[in-house]
Write a protein that holds these residues in place. Structure first.
Motif, PDB file in Angstrom:
ATOM      1  N   ASN A  10       0.824  -1.208   0.000  1.00  0.00           N
ATOM      2  CA  ASN A  10       0.000   0.000   0.000  1.00  0.00           C
ATOM      3  C   ASN A  10       0.862   1.264   0.000  1.00  0.00           C
ATOM      4  OD1 ASN A  10      -1.844   2.116   0.922  1.00  0.00           O
ATOM      5  ND2 ASN A  10      -3.245   0.417   1.328  1.00  0.00           N
ATOM      6  N   ARG A  11       0.439   2.260  -0.741  1.00  0.00           N
ATOM      7  CA  ARG A  11       1.168   3.536  -0.817  1.00  0.00           C
ATOM      8  C   ARG A  11       1.250   4.222   0.553  1.00  0.00           C
ATOM      9  NH1 ARG A  11       3.997   6.648  -4.770  1.00  0.00           N
ATOM     10  NH2 ARG A  11       4.031   8.753  -3.987  1.00  0.00           N
ATOM     11  N   LYS A  12       0.292   3.925   1.427  1.00  0.00           N
ATOM     12  CA  LYS A  12       0.325   4.489   2.771  1.00  0.00           C
ATOM     13  C   LYS A  12       1.557   4.008   3.538  1.00  0.00           C
ATOM     14  CE  LYS A  12      -4.670   4.949   3.115  1.00  0.00           C
ATOM     15  NZ  LYS A  12      -5.879   4.472   3.789  1.00  0.00           N
ATOM     16  N   GLY A  13       2.088   2.857   3.144  1.00  0.00           N
ATOM     17  CA  GLY A  13       3.308   2.358   3.769  1.00  0.00           C
ATOM     18  C   GLY A  13       4.468   3.318   3.581  1.00  0.00           C
ATOM     19  N   LEU A  14       4.534   3.942   2.426  1.00  0.00           N
ATOM     20  CA  LEU A  14       5.574   4.941   2.155  1.00  0.00           C
ATOM     21  C   LEU A  14       5.445   6.109   3.132  1.00  0.00           C
ATOM     22  CD1 LEU A  14       7.855   6.136   0.433  1.00  0.00           C
ATOM     23  CD2 LEU A  14       6.112   6.935  -1.169  1.00  0.00           C
ATOM     24  N   THR A  15       4.223   6.555   3.365  1.00  0.00           N
ATOM     25  CA  THR A  15       3.991   7.647   4.308  1.00  0.00           C
ATOM     26  C   THR A  15       4.393   7.241   5.720  1.00  0.00           C
ATOM     27  OG1 THR A  15       2.142   8.394   2.943  1.00  0.00           O
ATOM     28  CG2 THR A  15       2.240   9.246   5.191  1.00  0.00           C
ATOM     29  N   THR A 108      -1.160 -10.656  11.813  1.00  0.00           N
ATOM     30  CA  THR A 108      -1.172  -9.266  11.374  1.00  0.00           C
ATOM     31  C   THR A 108      -0.873  -8.419  12.602  1.00  0.00           C
ATOM     32  OG1 THR A 108      -3.570  -9.185  11.677  1.00  0.00           O
ATOM     33  CG2 THR A 108      -2.767  -9.509   9.437  1.00  0.00           C
ATOM     34  N   THR A 109      -0.059  -7.391  12.420  1.00  0.00           N
ATOM     35  CA  THR A 109       0.275  -6.493  13.525  1.00  0.00           C
ATOM     36  C   THR A 109       0.078  -5.054  13.081  1.00  0.00           C
ATOM     37  OG1 THR A 109       2.608  -6.526  12.873  1.00  0.00           O
ATOM     38  CG2 THR A 109       1.959  -8.035  14.608  1.00  0.00           C
ATOM     39  N   GLN A 110      -0.293  -4.236  14.069  1.00  0.00           N
ATOM     40  CA  GLN A 110      -0.524  -2.817  13.826  1.00  0.00           C
ATOM     41  C   GLN A 110      -0.028  -2.021  15.012  1.00  0.00           C
ATOM     42  OE1 GLN A 110      -4.769  -2.276  13.307  1.00  0.00           O
ATOM     43  NE2 GLN A 110      -4.357  -1.114  11.470  1.00  0.00           N
ATOM     44  N   LEU A 114       0.658   2.624  12.046  1.00  0.00           N
ATOM     45  CA  LEU A 114      -0.018   1.791  11.045  1.00  0.00           C
ATOM     46  C   LEU A 114      -1.531   1.885  11.212  1.00  0.00           C
ATOM     47  CD1 LEU A 114       2.264  -1.375  11.121  1.00  0.00           C
ATOM     48  CD2 LEU A 114       2.129   0.312   9.294  1.00  0.00           C
ATOM     49  N   ARG A 115      -1.993   1.859  12.456  1.00  0.00           N
ATOM     50  CA  ARG A 115      -3.423   1.938  12.730  1.00  0.00           C
ATOM     51  C   ARG A 115      -3.998   3.259  12.228  1.00  0.00           C
ATOM     52  NH1 ARG A 115      -3.269   1.506  17.960  1.00  0.00           N
ATOM     53  NH2 ARG A 115      -2.822  -0.715  17.834  1.00  0.00           N
ATOM     54  N   ALA A 120      -1.616  -2.682   7.973  1.00  0.00           N
ATOM     55  CA  ALA A 120      -1.060  -3.635   8.932  1.00  0.00           C
ATOM     56  C   ALA A 120       0.101  -4.369   8.286  1.00  0.00           C
ATOM     57  CB  ALA A 120      -2.132  -4.628   9.372  1.00  0.00           C
ATOM     58  N   ASP A 121       0.978  -4.898   9.133  1.00  0.00           N
ATOM     59  CA  ASP A 121       2.065  -5.759   8.667  1.00  0.00           C
ATOM     60  C   ASP A 121       1.604  -7.199   8.779  1.00  0.00           C
ATOM     61  OD1 ASP A 121       3.649  -3.521   8.354  1.00  0.00           O
ATOM     62  OD2 ASP A 121       4.817  -3.850  10.175  1.00  0.00           O
ATOM     63  N   LEU A 122       1.894  -7.992   7.761  1.00  0.00           N
ATOM     64  CA  LEU A 122       1.566  -9.408   7.757  1.00  0.00           C
ATOM     65  C   LEU A 122       2.846 -10.175   8.054  1.00  0.00           C
ATOM     66  CD1 LEU A 122      -0.823 -11.398   6.974  1.00  0.00           C
ATOM     67  CD2 LEU A 122       0.395 -11.665   4.828  1.00  0.00           C
TER      68      LEU A 122
END
Length: 159
Positions: A10-15, A108-110, A114-115, A120-122
């Motif tokens: 997800n592009r939000k990961g970059l943010t 899955t972790t948040q 991330l939340r 979330a990370d898988l």
């Protein structure tokens, strides 16, 4: 090495990565300011200020802007019936194939960041190691966790 068939994170990961790096830069700035106050009591030189500012700007460019973008562009994953493929890297691109029969559990972790962005990370655990696919949309991460769990059970039943 083609990444066209791999699913991007997800592009939000970059943010999220940029915010995380920005926070570490903030600690670097605070340390630099503290160092200036220590040096001010001794032999203070304006060149130290310029060196400190230059290091902070370089850190911002590399670790907040450039490196997270390259990392995000290189990240890819694909879940197949018999295996999971993960591609990641900054300077050296690493590709990993995880056989479904080796998967022990999937989480899955948040964290708070991330939340806040709804990702979330898988985490995929095998007997040998743990693999993380970062910044997947929350609903997609939950669906992917269930799918991998089902495929892993089926793969173990076939063995």
């Amino acid at each position: 090495m083609s990444t066209e068939q791999l699913q991007k994170i997800n592009r939000k990961g970059l943010t999220v990565w940029r915010i995380h790096s920005g926070l570490s830069t903030l600690f670097l700035v605070m340390g630099t300011i503290a160092l200036f106050f220590i040096l001010k009591k001794n032999e203070f030189n304006i060149n130290y200020v310029w060196i400190g500012i230059g290091l902070v700007v370089l850190h911002l460019l590399l670790f907040v802007i450039i490196f997270p973008y390259i990392r995000w562009k290189r990240w890819g994953y694909e879940v197949r019936e018999a295996e999971i493929e993960i591609q990641r890297g900054l300077f050296i691109v690493k590709r990993t194939l995880i056989p479904m029969a080796r998967v022990q559990h999937v989480d899955t972790t948040q964290g708070p960041l991330l939340r806040m962005y709804g990702v979330a990370d898988l985490t995929i655990s095998t007997a040998a190691t743990v693999h993380i696919i970062p910044a997947i949309a929350l609903n997609e991460a939950d669906e992917l966790r269930r799918r991998i769990s089902t495929l892993a059970r089926m793969a173990k039943d076939d063995v």
